[in-house]
Design a protein around this motif. Structure first.
Motif, PDB file in Angstrom:
ATOM      1  N   GLU A  45     -51.732  77.879 -11.961  1.00  0.00           N
ATOM      2  CA  GLU A  45     -52.641  77.904 -10.685  1.00  0.00           C
ATOM      3  C   GLU A  45     -52.084  78.642  -9.553  1.00  0.00           C
ATOM      4  OE1 GLU A  45     -53.538  75.389  -6.993  1.00  0.00           O
ATOM      5  OE2 GLU A  45     -51.470  76.025  -7.586  1.00  0.00           O
ATOM      6  N   ALA A  70     -57.000  78.804   1.471  1.00  0.00           N
ATOM      7  CA  ALA A  70     -58.365  78.316   0.870  1.00  0.00           C
ATOM      8  C   ALA A  70     -58.403  77.040   0.268  1.00  0.00           C
ATOM      9  CB  ALA A  70     -58.619  79.417  -0.347  1.00  0.00           C
ATOM     10  N   ASN A  71     -57.406  76.489  -0.190  1.00  0.00           N
ATOM     11  CA  ASN A  71     -57.422  75.018  -0.569  1.00  0.00           C
ATOM     12  C   ASN A  71     -57.489  74.196   0.323  1.00  0.00           C
ATOM     13  OD1 ASN A  71     -57.590  76.168  -3.237  1.00  0.00           O
ATOM     14  ND2 ASN A  71     -55.706  75.391  -3.961  1.00  0.00           N
ATOM     15  N   ARG A 121     -54.083  81.360  -7.617  1.00  0.00           N
ATOM     16  CA  ARG A 121     -54.187  81.440  -6.251  1.00  0.00           C
ATOM     17  C   ARG A 121     -54.002  82.658  -5.775  1.00  0.00           C
ATOM     18  NH1 ARG A 121     -55.733  79.657  -2.613  1.00  0.00           N
ATOM     19  NH2 ARG A 121     -54.176  78.734  -1.283  1.00  0.00           N
ATOM     20  N   SER A 122     -53.104  83.742  -6.292  1.00  0.00           N
ATOM     21  CA  SER A 122     -52.726  84.868  -5.915  1.00  0.00           C
ATOM     22  C   SER A 122     -53.984  85.800  -6.119  1.00  0.00           C
ATOM     23  CB  SER A 122     -51.472  85.486  -6.357  1.00  0.00           C
ATOM     24  OG  SER A 122     -51.810  85.871  -7.807  1.00  0.00           O
ATOM     25  N   GLY A 164     -53.223  89.308  -0.384  1.00  0.00           N
ATOM     26  CA  GLY A 164     -53.243  88.047  -1.485  1.00  0.00           C
ATOM     27  C   GLY A 164     -52.139  87.542  -1.873  1.00  0.00           C
ATOM     28  N   ASP A 195     -54.448  83.356   1.348  1.00  0.00           N
ATOM     29  CA  ASP A 195     -56.098  83.963   1.356  1.00  0.00           C
ATOM     30  C   ASP A 195     -56.206  84.659   2.635  1.00  0.00           C
ATOM     31  OD1 ASP A 195     -56.792  82.340  -1.192  1.00  0.00           O
ATOM     32  OD2 ASP A 195     -55.617  80.954  -0.178  1.00  0.00           O
ATOM     33  N   VAL A 228     -57.361  87.690  -5.474  1.00  0.00           N
ATOM     34  CA  VAL A 228     -58.325  87.556  -4.289  1.00  0.00           C
ATOM     35  C   VAL A 228     -59.777  88.136  -4.853  1.00  0.00           C
ATOM     36  CG1 VAL A 228     -56.571  87.774  -2.560  1.00  0.00           C
ATOM     37  CG2 VAL A 228     -57.540  90.096  -3.475  1.00  0.00           C
ATOM     38  N   HIS A 229     -59.770  88.162  -6.073  1.00  0.00           N
ATOM     39  CA  HIS A 229     -61.127  88.531  -6.565  1.00  0.00           C
ATOM     40  C   HIS A 229     -61.667  89.747  -6.039  1.00  0.00           C
ATOM     41  CE1 HIS A 229     -64.853  87.009  -8.378  1.00  0.00           C
ATOM     42  NE2 HIS A 229     -64.207  86.790  -9.240  1.00  0.00           N
ATOM     43  N   TYR A 282     -61.854  84.435 -14.477  1.00  0.00           N
ATOM     44  CA  TYR A 282     -62.823  83.372 -13.981  1.00  0.00           C
ATOM     45  C   TYR A 282     -63.141  82.555 -15.153  1.00  0.00           C
ATOM     46  CZ  TYR A 282     -65.383  82.316  -9.892  1.00  0.00           C
ATOM     47  OH  TYR A 282     -66.084  81.803  -8.772  1.00  0.00           O
ATOM     48  N   MET A 341     -57.488  83.029  -3.963  1.00  0.00           N
ATOM     49  CA  MET A 341     -58.765  82.480  -4.599  1.00  0.00           C
ATOM     50  C   MET A 341     -58.441  80.882  -4.454  1.00  0.00           C
ATOM     51  SD  MET A 341     -61.118  83.544  -7.944  1.00  0.00           S
ATOM     52  CE  MET A 341     -59.672  83.491  -9.034  1.00  0.00           C
ATOM     53  N   GLN A 342     -59.556  80.221  -4.094  1.00  0.00           N
ATOM     54  CA  GLN A 342     -59.528  78.770  -4.102  1.00  0.00           C
ATOM     55  C   GLN A 342     -59.414  78.219  -5.338  1.00  0.00           C
ATOM     56  OE1 GLN A 342     -63.246  76.638  -2.986  1.00  0.00           O
ATOM     57  NE2 GLN A 342     -62.208  75.452  -1.489  1.00  0.00           N
ATOM     58  N   THR A 343     -58.653  77.102  -5.625  1.00  0.00           N
ATOM     59  CA  THR A 343     -58.622  76.488  -6.906  1.00  0.00           C
ATOM     60  C   THR A 343     -58.985  74.947  -6.914  1.00  0.00           C
ATOM     61  OG1 THR A 343     -56.191  76.167  -6.802  1.00  0.00           O
ATOM     62  CG2 THR A 343     -56.932  78.048  -7.836  1.00  0.00           C
ATOM     63  N   GLN A 344     -59.199  74.380  -7.837  1.00  0.00           N
ATOM     64  CA  GLN A 344     -59.408  72.980  -7.667  1.00  0.00           C
ATOM     65  C   GLN A 344     -58.747  72.064  -8.892  1.00  0.00           C
ATOM     66  OE1 GLN A 344     -63.629  73.661  -7.475  1.00  0.00           O
ATOM     67  NE2 GLN A 344     -63.640  73.300  -5.172  1.00  0.00           N
TER      68      GLN A 344
END
Lengths: 479, 383, 429
Positions: free
Chosen positions: C19, A398-399, C23-24, A344, A348, C26-27, C53, C1-4
């Protein structure tokens, strides 16, 4: 991000949400039930974050009886249930859906009874894997299955996925180390399967529950076998120029009648990623590395290692590095077990979990690189070499929705390849949602139907973890 | 006494479909060595035509064989490459006074194990793939040839030990272990049951990797009581562990070291329950029970003067009972201790093998039986 | 992890930083296992992954903090155990700091909550006010049972419980016996609450350093380092405190006269080592802050460079309690234990040593329920190794653990000062 479909939420259930939540609230203490959307959101996914679905509510019961009451209520109301351990599934096994409630077992985390002469430990199933070993370590025992997420993952989740780990080459996987389980069935009834004696007569329902991915019931207690700790264990790093050399060395070791307690493989990208995090002293100037661990007294370890070293020398080993202390041993395993998370730091990833016959290793490694490169992506490989359980990590952004789609396609191609060479889709992570639609690659229609008929004995209405394991089309239901 | 000998899975599938359509019931027989000839069925199917090793990859430690393959064929092929079925399946012939050849399919279907049950597992733990024909006459594969596989529901485990009640196995795939360089047995003489149980229990909790453990009580024969621990591995390792264990239990006297054919014969005797071959034992019970609860059972048994054999690494105790024994009472006693018993040999007609006292569990079992075999054509008496 | 995140929102440097942190992640969930509040509650919302989260949702969608989000973020001890565990290198500290600042800006706390936070922020960082408040507190202690029944009274009660029975006199540490050959020169953070609660800590530090030939620079009073208010989300107040400290040290640093800035409270150390990040966007202070962070050392880190002589074996068995700010915040693990061992003591690790004692700055006042459960768990674990004394490097832990056990708890530096010729710590009788 919606390549994998979920079942269409049941509008009738959604419409009755308030009544259902009120019913649940009447059933359990207030701190067991989470209904606020802000709070439920934290439960919308597991470690397979590409997919997310908000549950209707989350329940964190404190006893088997509470689980049973919730299950009975949900059955009566026609509400779907998704069980959750620690939410570490890499296959989306614990991802909920809009018309479902999540039942988390994390609060069921007590050690119930250590039967030392019998070498069994009875626990509540929400206890973490590592906490089981910790509970018996002062008496010189450990619990053998050791998935990389063992720090956090629960026994309930391990049972649901039949988790393996690095050391199952010698000690087996979850199904070989569980003797009994208390299971709450879909209708809220509680059954005790197995027990503290082995080989109960009749059909092996316990063996069926293990690996059933939360579709047959919720395991709330378990009787686990614990094993005496070895006198000592020493992992050794073997660096090779190529993955092929490393793979051939593995086959030769097994061919020579040596079964080390663990044989782990990492390719160059994986070595670099893990070394950056764990600073374990992995060789950075090799193309591939094996971590081979042997156990016993110092002399026994030396003897076995000498045999392994001879074989490795015959396969062009470049670097051999032994752990010299408990701290180094811990670092070496920390690096390996953190491989996914450490990845990570740079990207991703999608983590695959196919297993192949080990004789196919060189071919599959080559083909996997080609497949992933064909999608313009990179791959890092970490896997359990002794048993052929691969964990290619497909790196992507992932984005970038396009990259996610490509990564998923590359993953599907890799798993298809695993099946083609005589292997399977998943060795220890489970099918979950991730590999669900690939099931027809491995099974015929009749075979899937047969599995679903067995499933239906436990859950005829498809209420338990309903979007998982079996493709949404052609689902078998009792007439 | 055999009505049909299929030569292939499709041929068997076809036969099952016909049988199902015409309301026949089918019993399946392998080598017939367990003395469990199918009863109350209209047709008997033998697996003897489904024979032969389908593949064997020593470097992957995995073998596939058709269900009717004689066990000896499999074991010989493995021995040639220095490998073995680690679960050391019991040979029922001495106890059951039967002849014939045990088959690999029956070993799987009956989940046979031996004195490595605790250290290595039973057949169920090594069976990684099956092909079977279900009651609808469909060919179903589950598992496969790789040792880590969690794809879909584990129908392999369900069929291991199902005794052919869900369908007829046509091919089985087992994972293997190398035959160890050396096997050493430590033998203490003259211990009573309590001391022997303490010794075995303690030894199995040490790091010295006890491969098997057993106690043969004094049957009034020349040798007297013997308490056995088996070690396997590389020679220096066995020697080292032998010394450690001898020192650890020196208060029980110096153990005799037994090797080679003499040791193998001893372990065969344990694995195959040979002390009970005499027809004097009208009922032979195989009792699985937690180690911690066994002393209470043994105490009860000694009160009746019953012959016992403690196969501790098999996780079980054998009991030989007199003709007029009340079996139900024994079963009750054992169940109260959390254990369970199989009446392996008896002059009485046993009840359904799979009866569960829990209604819910019994319901699940019959539901699964129905899921595989809706018309109930296979071995109908078992469930 | 995806961010928006909307691209324009990432123009803000703090948002961009958060952000990057998100992003780093990975949950993977590893962090849940070593989070004290998750161990107690078993609810992911009270774990780092759950909080990340919640924070992600709040920041991504530019939502004002909701009462529920505030509840779970407030329950975080900032012990940073999760950062030690995290394989992905998620900088949870910076993320939760951002979240706290966001909460402070967008959420109006209930009156009682605002009141107690204001009181804490107005008193704790100021030694004179704090000393006066403690005197008052002693008078108020008999009222604790009554106060507990008022709204928010549990906190008042727990605050009073922490008030020591008598306050040590506060001599200003003076330099003495400075060894002839000067080996080094350092600044010593005077700190705030610590110098009121236990002035002996810095006095012992001064004595030991002087004996070793280290001179302590006579810098201006720094005041509080800002950690206390910073953790309450009072970003501006935190920055003001940081700048004041930097200003106090800067002339000496600029003149190149300091080898190190020595900190004897690890909670402060974590924050001072983060000044460089905190003030990275401040054109006047960025470079100074960076220099201060680089010079900042815990006293044990500094002593470890001095090669202290090996002492004769001593009979005392010490349980070493590693403060979270020490082991997780600053990743200092072996130095304090090695120093104590070199001095001749038998040093034992505390089982479950990675879990917080519940002190965590003002946490034991703001979250008395969790804090007390963690303290009791900690004391039980300490008592399992049956020590003669407990050594630790953070005043907060000393106060917190001290309310739960009769085993003397002493700052590592006092134990070392004693071993190397200083007075026996008063707590040892």
């Amino acid at each position: 991000m919606t390549a994998i479909a979920f079942a269409q939420p049941d509008a009738a259930i959604l419409a009755r949400r308030d009544a259902i939540v009120a019913g649940l609230a009447a059933l359990v203490p207030s701190d067991v039930l989470i209904t606020n959307p802000d709070e439920c959101r934290a439960y919308e996914t597991d470690a397979f974050t590409a997919y997310r679905r908000m549950p209707m509510a989350v329940l964190l019961p404190r006893s088997t009886q509470e689980v049973a009451a919730i299950m009975a209520f949900c059955q009566e109301q026609g509400v779907n249930v998704v069980a959750r351990g620690a939410g570490t599934s890499l296959a989306g096994g614990a991802i909920p859906q809009e018309d479902a409630v999540v039942i988390g077992v994390s609060r069921l985390n007590r050690v119930l009874e250590f039967d030392r002469p019998n070498r069994t430990l009875k626990v509540e199933a929400g206890i973490t894997n590592l906490a089981v070993s910790a509970a018996v370590a002062p008496d010189g025992f450990f619990y053998a299955p050791d998935p990389s997420s063992q720090l956090a993952c629960t026994i309930a989740g391990n049972i649901a996925m039949n988790s393996g780990g690095a050391h199952c080459l010698k000690y087996g996987v979850t199904t070989n180390n569980v003797l009994g389980a208390t299971v709450v069935l879909a209708d809220g009834s509680i059954v005790e399967l197995g027990g503290d004696a082995m080989d109960m007569p009749g059909l092996d329902l316990l063996g069926l529950i293990v690996g059933s991915e939360g579709q047959l019931g919720i395991v709330t207690e378990a009787i686990l076998r614990v094993l005496p700790l070895a006198e000592g264990a020493r992992p050794v790093l073997f660096g090779f120029d190529t993955s092929e050399d490393a793979g051939a060395c593995v086959a030769a070791i097994i061919g020579a009648g040596i079964v080390p307690v663990a044989m782990e493989f990492m390719d160059k990208p994986a070595i670099e990623i893990c070394e950056a995090f764990a600073k374990a002293g992995y060789p950075l100037d090799v193309g591939a590395m094996l971590i081979i661990e042997v156990e016993g007294s110092d002399d026994e370890i030396d003897f076995t290692l000498q045999k392994i070293v001879e074989i490795a020398n015959g396969h062009g080993v470049k670097v051999i590095k032994q752990s010299r202390s408990a701290t180094e041993t811990a670092q070496i395993w920390k690096g390996r077990k953190s491989a996914f998370g450490a990845t990570g730091r740079i990207a991703d990833y999608l983590c695959m979990d196919g297993t192949i016959p080990t004789s196919q290793l060189p071919y599959v490694l080559k083909r996997m690189s080609e497949i992933v490169a064909g999608y313009g992506l990179r791959v890092a490989n970490v896997f359990h070499a002794g048993d052929g359980n691969l964990h290619p990590l497909i790196l992507f952004n992932a984005n970038d929705p396009e990259e996610l789609a490509k990564a998923e396609m590359a993953g599907a191609d890799i798993l298809t390849l695993c099946v083609e060479v005589g292997g399977c889709l998943t060795g220890e992570h489970g099918v979950g949602i991730e590999k669900r639609d690939l099931m027809p690659k491995q099974f015929t229609r009749e075979e899937l139907d047969q599995q679903m008929r067995v499933r239906a004995v436990f859950d005829p209405q498809w209420r338990l973890n309903p979007s998982k394991v079996f493709p949404l089309e052609n689902r078998w239901m009792p007439q | 006494m055999t009505d049909f000998i299929p030569l292939s899975a499709p041929e068997l599938a076809q036969y099952v479909r016909q049988a199902s359509a015409t309301g026949e019931t089918l019993g399946v027989i392998g080598g017939g060595t367990r003395g469990l000839a199918p009863k109350d069925v209209s047709q008997i199917v033998s697996t003897s035509g489904l024979s032969g090793i389908t593949f064997y990859e020593p470097s992957e430690m995995v073998i596939g064989a058709r269900a009717g393959t004689p066990l000896t064929d499999v074991e010989q092929a493995l021995a040639d490459k220095g490998q073995m079925l680690a679960f050391e399946p019991m040979d029922h012939r001495p106890l059951m006074a039967t002849r014939g050849q045990p088959t690999i399919g029956a070993v799987a279907a009956c989940n046979i194990s031996g004195p490595r049950r605790v250290s290595a597992g039973a057949a169920r733990d090594h069976l990684i793939g099956i092909e079977m024909v279900n009651g609808r006459g469909e060919i179903i594969r589950s598992g496969g040839r790789v040792m880590k596989n969690v794809t879909g529901l584990d129908l392999v485990k369900l069929n291991a030990g199902a005794q052919g009640s869900l369908g007829i196995l046509t091919e089985v795939i087992f994972k293997l272990m190398p035959i160890r360089e050396q096997s050493l047995t430590l033998c203490w003489h003259g211990l009573d049951e309590a001391d022997a149980i303490a010794l075995m229990g303690e030894a199995m909790g040490t790091p010295f990797e006890i491969d098997a453990a057993a106690h043969i009580p004094d049957y009034g024969e020349e040798q007297g009581a013997r308490t056995l621990l088996r070690l396997e591995g590389f020679a220096p390792s066995c020697t080292y562990r032998f010394k450690q264990l001898a020192r650890l239990f020196s208060h029980h006297g110096q153990p005799e070291k037994i090797e080679g054919e003499k040791a193998r014969a001893l372990w065969r005797m344990v694995a195959n329950a040979e002390p009970f071959t005499s027809p004097d034992f009208a009922h032979v019970l195989r009792v699985h029970i937690a180690v911690s609860k066994a002393p209470r059972l043994l105490e009860y048994a000694s009160g009746w003067g019953v012959r016992t054999l403690i196969d501790w690494s098999g996780g079980l105790i054998w009991l030989g009972l007199e003709p007029d024994t009340d079996i139900a009472q024994w079963r009750q006693q054992i169940a109260a201790l959390g254990g369970h018993a199989r009446l392996v040999r008896s002059s009485q007609v046993p009840g359904p093998a799979f009866a569960s006292p829990d209604e819910k569990i019994a319901g699940l079992m019959s539901g699964i039986k129905h899921a595989f075999d809706p018309a109930g054509i296979f071995n109908p008496g078992i469930l | 992890m995806q961010t928006q995140f909307a691209p324009e929102r990432l123009a803000d440097s703090q948002m961009a930083e958060s952000e990057k942190i998100l992003r780093s992640c990975v949950h993977c969930g590893f962090c849940t296992a070593t989070c004290p509040t998750y161990l107690l509650e078993g609810d992911e919302l009270d774990s780092p992954r759950g909080r990340i989260y919640l924070i992600k949702d709040m920041l991504e969608n530019d939502k004002p903090a909701s009462a529920d989000v505030v509840k779970h973020v407030d329950r975080c001890l900032s012990c940073l155990s999760c950062m030690t565990t995290c394989p992905s290198g998620v900088h949870y500290m910076h993320l939760v700091d951002h979240a706290r600042a966001h909460i402070e800006k967008t959420y109006r706390r209930p009156l009682a909550d605002r009141f107690i936070r204001a009181v804490l922020a107005a008193i704790l960082p100021y030694p004179n006010r704090f000393r006066a408040a403690l005197a008052l507190g002693r008078l108020g202690q008999p009222l604790a049972p009554v106060l507990a029944k008022l709204p928010g009274g549990e906190r008042l009660k727990s605050m009073l419980a922490l008030v020591p029975q008598k306050l040590p006199r506060a001599p200003k540490p003076t330099q003495q016996n400075l060894a002839a050959a000067k080996k080094g020169r350092v600044a010593l953070l005077a700190g705030c609450a610590q110098q009121v609660l236990d002035p002996e800590i810095n006095a012992a530090t001064t004595r030991l350093l002087n004996r070793l030939g280290i001179e302590i620079a006579d810098t201006k009073d720094t005041g509080c380092c800002g950690a206390l208010v910073h953790h309450m989300g009072k970003e501006h107040q935190g920055h003001v405190a940081a700048k004041r400290a930097i200003d106090a040290w800067w002339p000496e640093i600029e003149a190149g006269k300091l080898d190190a800035i020595i900190i004897t409270a690890s909670g402060c150390g974590t924050t001072i080592k983060d000044y460089g990040f905190m003030l990275r966007d401040d054109p006047d202070y960025a470079h100074k802050a960076k220099a201060v962070s680089e010079l900042a050392l815990d006293i044990t880190q500094y002593l470890a460079t001095l090669d202290l002589p090996k002492g004769e074996p001593r009979e005392e068995v010490i349980a070493y309690h590693s403060a979270c700010s020490m082991q997780h915040g600053q990743q200092i693990r072996d130095e304090p234990k090695n120093l104590l061992k070199t001095a001749g003591f038998t040093v034992k690790d505390v089982p479950e040593g990675h879990i917080c004692c519940g002190s965590a700055g003002t946490y034991n006042i703001l979250q008395p329920g969790f804090a007390t459960r963690l303290r009791d768990r900690k004391v039980k674990n300490i008592e399992r190794v049956a020590p003669d004394l407990i050594a630790t490097g953070n005043i907060g832990c000393m106060t917190q653990i001290g309310t739960g056990t009769d085993i003397p708890i002493i700052h590592t530096i006092q134990v070392l000062d004693w071993a190397y010729g200083g007075p026996k710590p008063a707590a040892l009788g």
